[in-house]
Design a protein around this motif. Sequence first.
Motif, PDB file in Angstrom:
ATOM      1  N   PHE A   1       2.605   8.527 -10.832  1.00  0.00           N
ATOM      2  CA  PHE A   1       1.372   8.556 -11.597  1.00  0.00           C
ATOM      3  C   PHE A   1       0.947   9.963 -11.986  1.00  0.00           C
ATOM      4  CE2 PHE A   1      -0.496   4.239 -10.060  1.00  0.00           C
ATOM      5  CZ  PHE A   1       0.306   3.588 -10.950  1.00  0.00           C
ATOM      6  N   LYS A   2       1.014  10.904 -11.017  1.00  0.00           N
ATOM      7  CA  LYS A   2       0.575  12.259 -11.349  1.00  0.00           C
ATOM      8  C   LYS A   2       1.429  12.866 -12.463  1.00  0.00           C
ATOM      9  CE  LYS A   2      -1.961  13.512  -7.273  1.00  0.00           C
ATOM     10  NZ  LYS A   2      -2.162  14.457  -6.200  1.00  0.00           N
ATOM     11  N   PRO A   3       2.753  12.824 -12.380  1.00  0.00           N
ATOM     12  CA  PRO A   3       3.528  13.360 -13.501  1.00  0.00           C
ATOM     13  C   PRO A   3       3.259  12.603 -14.809  1.00  0.00           C
ATOM     14  CG  PRO A   3       4.929  13.115 -11.581  1.00  0.00           C
ATOM     15  CD  PRO A   3       3.615  12.475 -11.252  1.00  0.00           C
ATOM     16  N   ILE A   4       3.107  11.279 -14.686  1.00  0.00           N
ATOM     17  CA  ILE A   4       2.838  10.506 -15.905  1.00  0.00           C
ATOM     18  C   ILE A   4       1.467  10.872 -16.457  1.00  0.00           C
ATOM     19  CG2 ILE A   4       2.365   8.183 -16.767  1.00  0.00           C
ATOM     20  CD1 ILE A   4       4.637   7.190 -14.967  1.00  0.00           C
ATOM     21  N   GLN A   5       0.475  11.020 -15.536  1.00  0.00           N
ATOM     22  CA  GLN A   5      -0.857  11.423 -15.989  1.00  0.00           C
ATOM     23  C   GLN A   5      -0.828  12.815 -16.592  1.00  0.00           C
ATOM     24  OE1 GLN A   5      -3.408  10.906 -12.592  1.00  0.00           O
ATOM     25  NE2 GLN A   5      -3.893   8.777 -13.132  1.00  0.00           N
ATOM     26  N   LYS A   6      -0.083  13.738 -15.969  1.00  0.00           N
ATOM     27  CA  LYS A   6       0.054  15.083 -16.546  1.00  0.00           C
ATOM     28  C   LYS A   6       0.715  15.010 -17.911  1.00  0.00           C
ATOM     29  CE  LYS A   6       0.253  17.684 -12.233  1.00  0.00           C
ATOM     30  NZ  LYS A   6       1.103  18.484 -11.344  1.00  0.00           N
ATOM     31  N   LEU A   7       1.743  14.212 -18.024  1.00  0.00           N
ATOM     32  CA  LEU A   7       2.439  14.037 -19.297  1.00  0.00           C
ATOM     33  C   LEU A   7       1.491  13.439 -20.335  1.00  0.00           C
ATOM     34  CD1 LEU A   7       5.200  14.193 -20.768  1.00  0.00           C
ATOM     35  CD2 LEU A   7       5.569  11.829 -20.065  1.00  0.00           C
ATOM     36  N   LEU A   8       0.738  12.424 -19.921  1.00  0.00           N
ATOM     37  CA  LEU A   8      -0.223  11.813 -20.851  1.00  0.00           C
ATOM     38  C   LEU A   8      -1.326  12.788 -21.237  1.00  0.00           C
ATOM     39  CD1 LEU A   8      -0.576   8.212 -19.357  1.00  0.00           C
ATOM     40  CD2 LEU A   8       0.604   8.879 -21.455  1.00  0.00           C
ATOM     41  N   GLU A   9      -1.791  13.572 -20.240  1.00  0.00           N
ATOM     42  CA  GLU A   9      -2.830  14.571 -20.527  1.00  0.00           C
ATOM     43  C   GLU A   9      -2.310  15.631 -21.498  1.00  0.00           C
ATOM     44  OE1 GLU A   9      -6.518  16.288 -20.503  1.00  0.00           O
ATOM     45  OE2 GLU A   9      -5.949  14.355 -19.670  1.00  0.00           O
ATOM     46  N   ALA A  10      -1.083  16.100 -21.248  1.00  0.00           N
ATOM     47  CA  ALA A  10      -0.477  17.091 -22.152  1.00  0.00           C
ATOM     48  C   ALA A  10      -0.318  16.500 -23.552  1.00  0.00           C
ATOM     49  CB  ALA A  10       0.871  17.553 -21.605  1.00  0.00           C
ATOM     50  N   ARG A  11       0.096  15.245 -23.608  1.00  0.00           N
ATOM     51  CA  ARG A  11       0.259  14.576 -24.893  1.00  0.00           C
ATOM     52  C   ARG A  11      -1.085  14.435 -25.601  1.00  0.00           C
ATOM     53  NH1 ARG A  11       3.332  13.750 -29.084  1.00  0.00           N
ATOM     54  NH2 ARG A  11       3.103  11.686 -29.973  1.00  0.00           N
ATOM     55  N   ARG A  12      -2.137  14.064 -24.831  1.00  0.00           N
ATOM     56  CA  ARG A  12      -3.475  13.934 -25.410  1.00  0.00           C
ATOM     57  C   ARG A  12      -3.970  15.271 -25.949  1.00  0.00           C
ATOM     58  NH1 ARG A  12      -8.364  14.932 -23.974  1.00  0.00           N
ATOM     59  NH2 ARG A  12      -7.855  15.500 -21.845  1.00  0.00           N
TER      60      ARG A  12
ATOM     61  N   GLY B   1       0.824  -1.215   0.000  1.00  0.00           N
ATOM     62  CA  GLY B   1       0.000   0.000   0.000  1.00  0.00           C
ATOM     63  C   GLY B   1       0.849   1.252   0.000  1.00  0.00           C
ATOM     64  N   LEU B   2       1.908   1.242   0.854  1.00  0.00           N
ATOM     65  CA  LEU B   2       2.807   2.401   0.903  1.00  0.00           C
ATOM     66  C   LEU B   2       3.509   2.598  -0.435  1.00  0.00           C
ATOM     67  CD1 LEU B   2       3.918   4.610   2.759  1.00  0.00           C
ATOM     68  CD2 LEU B   2       5.711   3.013   3.451  1.00  0.00           C
ATOM     69  N   THR B   3       3.951   1.532  -1.029  1.00  0.00           N
ATOM     70  CA  THR B   3       4.616   1.617  -2.334  1.00  0.00           C
ATOM     71  C   THR B   3       3.649   2.148  -3.390  1.00  0.00           C
ATOM     72  OG1 THR B   3       6.001  -0.266  -1.727  1.00  0.00           O
ATOM     73  CG2 THR B   3       5.897   0.305  -4.057  1.00  0.00           C
ATOM     74  N   TYR B   4       2.395   1.651  -3.359  1.00  0.00           N
ATOM     75  CA  TYR B   4       1.386   2.123  -4.317  1.00  0.00           C
ATOM     76  C   TYR B   4       1.132   3.613  -4.128  1.00  0.00           C
ATOM     77  CZ  TYR B   4      -3.118   2.808  -6.567  1.00  0.00           C
ATOM     78  OH  TYR B   4      -4.126   3.293  -7.347  1.00  0.00           O
ATOM     79  N   TRP B   5       0.999   4.056  -2.870  1.00  0.00           N
ATOM     80  CA  TRP B   5       0.747   5.472  -2.587  1.00  0.00           C
ATOM     81  C   TRP B   5       1.918   6.334  -3.056  1.00  0.00           C
ATOM     82  CZ3 TRP B   5       3.008   9.069   0.792  1.00  0.00           C
ATOM     83  CH2 TRP B   5       2.284  10.257   0.939  1.00  0.00           C
ATOM     84  N   ILE B   6       3.136   5.901  -2.794  1.00  0.00           N
ATOM     85  CA  ILE B   6       4.337   6.661  -3.201  1.00  0.00           C
ATOM     86  C   ILE B   6       4.416   6.719  -4.729  1.00  0.00           C
ATOM     87  CG2 ILE B   6       6.850   6.618  -3.246  1.00  0.00           C
ATOM     88  CD1 ILE B   6       6.746   5.503  -0.372  1.00  0.00           C
ATOM     89  N   ILE B   7       4.193   5.581  -5.356  1.00  0.00           N
ATOM     90  CA  ILE B   7       4.257   5.558  -6.832  1.00  0.00           C
ATOM     91  C   ILE B   7       3.157   6.431  -7.418  1.00  0.00           C
ATOM     92  CG2 ILE B   7       3.903   4.066  -8.836  1.00  0.00           C
ATOM     93  CD1 ILE B   7       5.418   1.879  -7.363  1.00  0.00           C
ATOM     94  N   LYS B   8       1.970   6.361  -6.791  1.00  0.00           N
ATOM     95  CA  LYS B   8       0.863   7.167  -7.290  1.00  0.00           C
ATOM     96  C   LYS B   8       1.183   8.638  -7.138  1.00  0.00           C
ATOM     97  CE  LYS B   8      -4.063   7.910  -6.810  1.00  0.00           C
ATOM     98  NZ  LYS B   8      -5.277   7.642  -6.075  1.00  0.00           N
TER      99      LYS B   8
END
Length: 195
Positions: free
Chosen positions: A51-62, A40-47
């Motif tokens: 995840f947020k930078p990757i989601q921002k990157l994906l959103e910007a790309r979209r 859970g801690l690993t998931y929260w840290i990764i998220k």
Amino acid sequence: MIHTLVSMHIIALEQSLDLFSRENLASYLATAILALVNLGLTYWIIKRILFKPIQKLLEARREKIESDLAAAELHKQEAEALEAQYHSKLQAAHDEASSIIRDAQKLADLQASQRRQEVEEELDLWRKRVHEELSVDEARQELARKQAVVDISTEMLRQIFKSQSDDSLLDEKIQAAEAEVRKQMSMKEAVRDEE
């Protein structure tokens, strides 16, 4: 010694077969809980971190892809409008070229018709001149024949009147005949000069 070794193995084996003992289960449960907490801690840290930078990157790309698609659609519409304009101008050019060719053909036909008419008029004029010249030549020949007839007639009259011996009467008749021939010749020359 061997016996000691074997007994040690047996003890170890008994302990190892005691997997489902309370102590072992508690240790398994604690390990499982720690593993879940760790997951859970690993998931929260990764998220949070990834995840947020990757989601921002994906959103910007979209968004970039959508804007590129919109721009491409706009360029496509502009290209289609330019193509339609090109085709209309090309059609107008073809129509104008056809019109120019038709006008040139009409002008050429008109000029050819006018030239043909001029040539026919010139031919008619030449025919008329040739006819007039032939008429003049025929008139001259006619006059020459009449002059020959007059000369022959005059000669015959002289011979006839010679035999009658009245020379004065003969001279009067000859002069009258010559005057008549001259009168006819002058009339034909006047007609020929008028033509």
